[in-house]
Design a protein around this motif. Structure first.
Motif, short mmCIF file in Angstrom:
data_model
loop_
_atom_site.label_atom_id
_atom_site.label_comp_id
_atom_site.label_asym_id
_atom_site.label_seq_id
_atom_site.Cartn_x
_atom_site.Cartn_y
_atom_site.Cartn_z
N TYR A 1 11.91 1.71 -0.26
CA TYR A 1 11.99 0.32 -0.71
C TYR A 1 10.60 -0.21 -0.96
O TYR A 1 9.63 0.22 -0.35
N LYS A 2 10.54 -1.16 -1.83
CA LYS A 2 9.29 -1.86 -2.04
C LYS A 2 9.57 -3.34 -2.15
O LYS A 2 10.55 -3.74 -2.78
N CYS A 3 8.71 -4.11 -1.55
CA CYS A 3 8.89 -5.55 -1.57
C CYS A 3 8.13 -6.15 -2.75
O CYS A 3 6.95 -5.87 -2.95
N ARG B 1 13.25 -4.05 -2.89
CA ARG B 1 14.04 -3.36 -3.91
C ARG B 1 14.04 -1.87 -3.63
O ARG B 1 13.03 -1.30 -3.26
N ARG B 2 15.17 -1.26 -3.82
CA ARG B 2 15.26 0.17 -3.59
C ARG B 2 14.65 0.91 -4.78
O ARG B 2 14.92 0.58 -5.92
N MET B 3 13.85 1.87 -4.47
CA MET B 3 13.22 2.64 -5.53
C MET B 3 13.92 3.99 -5.64
O MET B 3 14.04 4.72 -4.66
N ILE B 4 14.38 4.31 -6.81
CA ILE B 4 14.95 5.63 -7.03
C ILE B 4 13.86 6.49 -7.66
O ILE B 4 13.76 6.60 -8.87
N SER B 5 13.08 7.06 -6.82
CA SER B 5 12.04 7.94 -7.33
C SER B 5 12.35 9.31 -6.77
O SER B 5 12.80 9.40 -5.73
N GLY B 6 12.12 10.32 -7.37
CA GLY B 6 12.64 11.62 -6.94
C GLY B 6 12.40 12.06 -5.51
O GLY B 6 12.80 13.13 -5.16
N THR B 7 11.79 11.27 -4.69
CA THR B 7 11.38 11.75 -3.37
C THR B 7 12.51 12.40 -2.57
O THR B 7 12.35 13.47 -2.02
#
Ligand SMILES: [Zn+2]
Length: 72
Positions: free
Chosen positions: A6-8, A38-44
């Motif tokens: 997540y990132k604020c 916000r949720r980040m959909i990054s391949g991690t």
């Protein structure tokens, strides 16, 4: 359980949460307590690769491909 990043938007704080896929995304930033996370959909977490299965389930009903539908 998969980890979500997540990132604020308000303070740029980044954090991770372990959640099940059906859990609602977190909105509240643990740092500034604003509902700007916000949720980040990054391949991690490999989310996209793993998610391949659900698509099949969705389309398992009527076969949509190769049927020769209304494209001509
Ligand atoms: Zn914040």
């Amino acid at each position: 359980m998969p980890m979500y990043e997540y990132k604020c938007d308000a303070c740029d704080h980044e954090f991770e949460r372990e959640q099940s896929m059906s859990d609602k995304p977190i909105k509240t930033c643990p740092k500034c307590k604003k509902r700007k996370a916000r949720r980040m959909i990054s391949g991690t977490g490999g989310f996209i690769l793993k998610g391949g299965g659900w698509e099949k389930d969705l389309y398992s009903g009527p076969s949509n491909r190769g049927g020769g539908g209304g494209d001509d």
